[in-house]
Design a protein around this motif. Sequence first.
Motif, PDB file in Angstrom:
ATOM      1  N   PHE A   1      -8.385   3.011   0.384  1.00 30.76           N
ATOM      2  CA  PHE A   1      -8.024   1.556   0.383  1.00 30.76           C
ATOM      3  C   PHE A   1      -8.746   0.597  -0.551  1.00 30.76           C
ATOM      4  CE2 PHE A   1      -7.949  -2.523   2.014  1.00 30.76           C
ATOM      5  CZ  PHE A   1      -6.782  -3.093   1.725  1.00 30.76           C
TER       6      PHE A   1
ATOM      7  N   ARG B   1      -1.244   7.819   6.149  1.00 33.23           N
ATOM      8  CA  ARG B   1      -2.621   7.797   5.252  1.00 33.23           C
ATOM      9  C   ARG B   1      -2.317   7.522   3.942  1.00 33.23           C
ATOM     10  NH1 ARG B   1      -3.241  12.367   2.374  1.00 33.23           N
ATOM     11  NH2 ARG B   1      -2.116  14.020   2.879  1.00 33.23           N
ATOM     12  N   LEU B   2      -3.235   7.191   3.205  1.00 31.76           N
ATOM     13  CA  LEU B   2      -3.169   6.771   1.876  1.00 31.76           C
ATOM     14  C   LEU B   2      -3.768   8.050   1.080  1.00 31.76           C
ATOM     15  CD1 LEU B   2      -3.977   3.104   1.375  1.00 31.76           C
ATOM     16  CD2 LEU B   2      -2.056   4.004   1.779  1.00 31.76           C
TER      17      LEU B   2
ATOM     18  N   VAL C   1       0.762  -1.216  -0.011  1.00 28.37           N
ATOM     19  CA  VAL C   1      -0.075  -0.027  -0.143  1.00 28.37           C
ATOM     20  C   VAL C   1       0.986   1.258  -0.068  1.00 28.37           C
ATOM     21  CG1 VAL C   1      -1.970  -1.264   1.142  1.00 28.37           C
ATOM     22  CG2 VAL C   1      -0.313   0.065   2.514  1.00 28.37           C
TER      23      VAL C   1
ATOM     24  N   ILE D   1     -11.455  -4.061   7.016  1.00 25.15           N
ATOM     25  CA  ILE D   1     -10.197  -3.858   6.216  1.00 25.15           C
ATOM     26  C   ILE D   1     -10.054  -5.499   5.579  1.00 25.15           C
ATOM     27  CG2 ILE D   1      -7.746  -3.834   5.988  1.00 25.15           C
ATOM     28  CD1 ILE D   1      -9.181  -1.127   5.632  1.00 25.15           C
TER      29      ILE D   1
ATOM     30  N   MET E   1       0.359  -4.708   3.897  1.00 25.34           N
ATOM     31  CA  MET E   1      -0.372  -3.797   4.591  1.00 25.34           C
ATOM     32  C   MET E   1       0.577  -3.348   5.559  1.00 25.34           C
ATOM     33  SD  MET E   1      -3.500  -3.017   4.591  1.00 25.34           S
ATOM     34  CE  MET E   1      -4.312  -4.512   4.220  1.00 25.34           C
TER      35      MET E   1
ATOM     36  N   GLU F   1       1.092   5.921  -0.535  1.00 24.92           N
ATOM     37  CA  GLU F   1       0.938   6.463   0.919  1.00 24.92           C
ATOM     38  C   GLU F   1       1.559   8.047   0.514  1.00 24.92           C
ATOM     39  OE1 GLU F   1       2.021   3.502   4.510  1.00 24.92           O
ATOM     40  OE2 GLU F   1       3.697   4.863   3.336  1.00 24.92           O
TER      41      GLU F   1
ATOM     42  N   VAL G   1      -7.774   0.894  -3.754  1.00 30.23           N
ATOM     43  CA  VAL G   1      -6.214   0.142  -3.986  1.00 30.23           C
ATOM     44  C   VAL G   1      -6.174  -1.158  -4.117  1.00 30.23           C
ATOM     45  CG1 VAL G   1      -3.837  -0.300  -2.613  1.00 30.23           C
ATOM     46  CG2 VAL G   1      -5.018   1.855  -2.846  1.00 30.23           C
ATOM     47  N   ALA G   2      -7.219  -1.995  -3.269  1.00 33.51           N
ATOM     48  CA  ALA G   2      -7.361  -3.360  -3.350  1.00 33.51           C
ATOM     49  C   ALA G   2      -8.102  -3.830  -4.800  1.00 33.51           C
ATOM     50  CB  ALA G   2      -8.301  -3.868  -2.132  1.00 33.51           C
TER      51      ALA G   2
ATOM     52  N   VAL H   1      -3.032   1.892   6.733  1.00 32.15           N
ATOM     53  CA  VAL H   1      -4.423   1.443   6.208  1.00 32.15           C
ATOM     54  C   VAL H   1      -4.800   0.833   7.518  1.00 32.15           C
ATOM     55  CG1 VAL H   1      -5.675  -0.096   5.023  1.00 32.15           C
ATOM     56  CG2 VAL H   1      -3.811   1.059   3.930  1.00 32.15           C
TER      57      VAL H   1
END
Length: 277
Positions: free
Chosen positions: A22, A17-18, A7, A56, A39, A11, A25-26, A43
């Motif tokens: 998320f 944080r992203l 991830v 999550i 991970m 970032e 992203v997945a 996240v």
Amino acid sequence: MKLSLSVRIAEAACKTRLNIPFPQVAEIAAAAGYSALCMRASVAGVQSSQAELEEIRGIVDQAGLVVSMVTADLNIPQNNDQAPQALRHIEPSLHVAEVLGSQLVRVCLKTMDDIPYAQQACDLAAERGIQLVHQFHPACLFEELDKSIAVLKQIDRPNFGLIYEPASLLMCGQDYGKNAIREILPWLRNAYVQNLVVTDEGPDHLETWCLGDRPFRLLPYWDESGQGIDFTEVFSGLKAVDYQGFMTVHQAEGIVTADDAYAYVTRCRNWIDSFSS
């Protein structure tokens, strides 16, 4: 090898944080052909509630992915003086790994005084079938190849291993090729890839204990200038020892849009695939 996406590629510079939600992203990782996500606490981590961790995990499962490893404490990617404290209170990190379904937890050791805590943490992790792993990294006990192996032997726990990361070894003036991979094989549990060149022109800098300040510049994985990591050596070395673990795209990119993320991770996957053809 199994392909994992960190991830970290999305970032923010603060590493807390992203830039991209998320779930996106997945979805992107799954669509681009990855089997896992690496991970980080940006996240989900020890600061997350049980409900947040379960949410999550549901997103990961829905995408058809697994979690290759967790870095559950925000201090560890910062590599700050507080990073080893997670070893003294390892249960929260183990809980994050259990909820997310990962068998690997990244930790940090800064001084020899951290070794007894690493041993105790390993014993607790073993009760849950979890392994603790340490990345080769500047400014910690795992900068140099020989000294890292000496620390591993002193910890002397079957569930304490290494994250092979050739860019950090290069940064610290260490061999990262086939011979190095053979030396670390008994402890090899995970692999990260980044690409960089150490150059007086910078623009980035990292402090090492063994060589002092090291100015460097990140390079694309597929850079053909010959200045960065010799990835032919890296992948042939991993193949020579029949490495079957995760290979994680780990480079900090600060990507801010889903379209850019998908284009980037797809190109990374194709680049890694080129070494198996």
